[in-house]
Structure formats: C-alpha cells, structure tokens
Design an enzyme around this catalytic site. Sequence first.
Site, PDB file in Angstrom:
ATOM      1  CE  LYS A 103      -3.658  -2.655   2.150  1.00  0.00           C
ATOM      2  NZ  LYS A 103      -4.213  -3.033   3.350  1.00  0.00           N
ATOM      3  CD  GLN A 145      -3.242  -4.471   6.591  1.00  0.00           C
ATOM      4  OE1 GLN A 145      -3.077  -3.455   5.995  1.00  0.00           O
ATOM      5  NE2 GLN A 145      -3.744  -5.724   6.074  1.00  0.00           N
ATOM      6  CG  ASP A 170      -9.911  -0.912   4.686  1.00  0.00           C
ATOM      7  OD1 ASP A 170      -9.543  -1.017   3.839  1.00  0.00           O
ATOM      8  OD2 ASP A 170      -9.200  -1.099   5.855  1.00  0.00           O
TER       9      ASP A 170
END
Length: 292
Positions: free
Chosen positions: A53, A97, A120
């Site tokens: 990422k 995460q 997300d």
Amino acid sequence: MVAQRLDGKACAAEVEEELLIRITACKEKGIKPHLAVIIVGDDPASHVYVGSKVRACERLGIQSTHIELSADSTEEQVRDAIFSLNEQTGLHGILVQSPLPNHMDEEALTDLIDPVKDVDGFHPQNLGRLVQGRLDGMLPCTPSGVMRMLSWAGIETEGKTAVILGRSRIVGMPQSLLLGAKGIDSTVTVAHSRTKNTADLCANADIVIAAVGRPEMVTADWIKEGAVVVDVGINRVDDSTRERGWRLAGDVHPDVASKASWLSPVPGGVGPMTIAMLMENTVRAAEQSYTV
Ligand code: NDP
C-alpha cells in the site's frame, strides 16, 4: 476451453493511470491526497500488505503516514491514534490493517473512523449506504476491485447467476450486495461454512467468486463450462520445491482454467485491484475535501 486471464495487475495499472490525472487535479487545488495506515503487531503478511500500500502511494504521489504499534498495545492506544487522525486536516484516508491482535475489538475500532476518511469502506455508515444500493460512496476495496475487473474484461453481469463463497464483512457480504445491486443485476447466492450443497450451487452458476481462505478448494468439477471464476483467496501453502519452502495459492484449483471462460490468477488478480481501489477511495476522499 482455456480460461482467459482476468488480469488484475493490468486492470490496476489502468486504474492508476486514471488516478494520476485526478491526483494532479487535486494538487492544482493545493491538496495532496494523504493516507494513514495503522498497523498493530508484527504479523509478517500484514507488513507485506502495508508495504504494498505504501509503495502504491509512492507511485502515485499520495502522501502516506505509517503508524506502527506493538502487539501488546492497548485498544485505547489504537483508539487515540484513530481520534487524532480523524482530527487532522489535510489527511484524507485512515486504514487500520487487519487482523488486529485478539485482545482488540476490530469492529468497534472501525466504527470510530470518521466515515468520510473510511477508505476501507467498513464503517457501518458506508456499508449501510451499500445496503441501500448507493454505490457512489466508499465501497470496500476487495469487492469493488472485483467489480472493476469484471467490467474491464467486458463481462456481462445482468441476469447472470452468481455464487459467492464466503460471507465475511470484508469480502463475501459486500460482494453479494454489489453483484445484486440495481444496474449490475446478477442473481446472487451466498454460500458459507454451513452450506450443504456448495459444489452443486457452483456448478449452476455463471459467475463464481471464491473468498473462503481454503487453498484450491474449488475444483474443475464444481464449475460449469464457460463460467467466470474470480479467486479472492490468498493462502500460504508449504512447497518444498520452492527455495523459501512455501507458495501462494488461491481458493481455486488451477485446473479450473480448463472449464472457465475467465479466471483470475493468484497472485496478480484480485490483490492488485484491492490496492488500486484503496488508492481510488483515498483520492475520492481528497476530492470531497474541497467539494464539500
Ligand atoms: P473470513 O475468514 O473472514 O471468511 C471466510 C468465509 O468463508 C466465511 O464466511 C466462512 O463461512 C466461509 N467458509 C469457510 N469454509 C467454507 C466452505 N467450506 N464453504 C463455503 N464457505 C466457507 O475470510 P475473508 O473473507 O477475510 O478472506 C477470504 C479469503 O480472501 C482469504 O484467503 C483472504 O486471505 C483472502 N483475501 C484476499 C484479499 C485480496 O486482496 N486478494 C483481501 C481480503 C481477503 P462462515 O461465515 O460460516 O464462517
């Protein structure tokens, strides 16, 4: 039949080209898209994902902030980090995460992210919009990446039967909502660990999306001739023929290529699309910061 490759890497490269134009437009308005990633603990796979990422941000000229907390951090410390990022102007996206250590409540922490920074797409407000059929907001990255890949390959979804294997909050459930949404118009069945006739369901499906986490579970005899098969699974399996002693395997057996019309590879399929959609959500959040 030999399946065509549903090439997520190539599709993601096209998404990135489009994003570069949008990022330049943001910068002309004095805004540099900025993503913050919180990672807790030292799970090696998570660190690999975060590294990908951060590299995508570097490629695109998106600023990235990387917050690392030790595995024995408290939930309160993660909460404080989220609150502080929520407040930070000029920061557009926040990602925690997954997975978090077992002593933390991942869903409760996700709920604390400002929905406009929830790149997300897991905040209840963003998932709720998806349930309402509003597809113009922050969509979860993996399922929206699958949709982008299907559209990129010119795969028709209207009136098709689709079976989703898996019903997780992150992949299977939002995937089923996206495929069944108005304008996409597939007829969707969701299978899970308690489903009895999974192979039979798949055998009648035009589209099969596997998001289970069981290496090569979907075999060629499950698949209808000419079906489209998307493999979301990423599993590490022992392989003594490799120097490192392991290889990555999807949830779909490679033999499925002999039956399917399209098959996404692992790696190089859904993985790069997930990252591309994260970048797109970050750019969208940055754009919204000057249009609202
Ligand atoms: P979860 O473990 O959260 O969910 C797995 C789902 O599979 C559950 O709904 C479970 O059912 C279902 N399941 C388990 N066994 C079976 C079975 N025998 N038949 C049908 N369904 C079954 O996993 P995720 O959704 O987070 O991830 C799934 C896979 O996708 C993993 O391999 C993960 O690594 C990968 N992944 C890949 C991404 C990418 O970018 N390519 C991103 C995210 C995930 P139940 O609900 O009953 O337990």
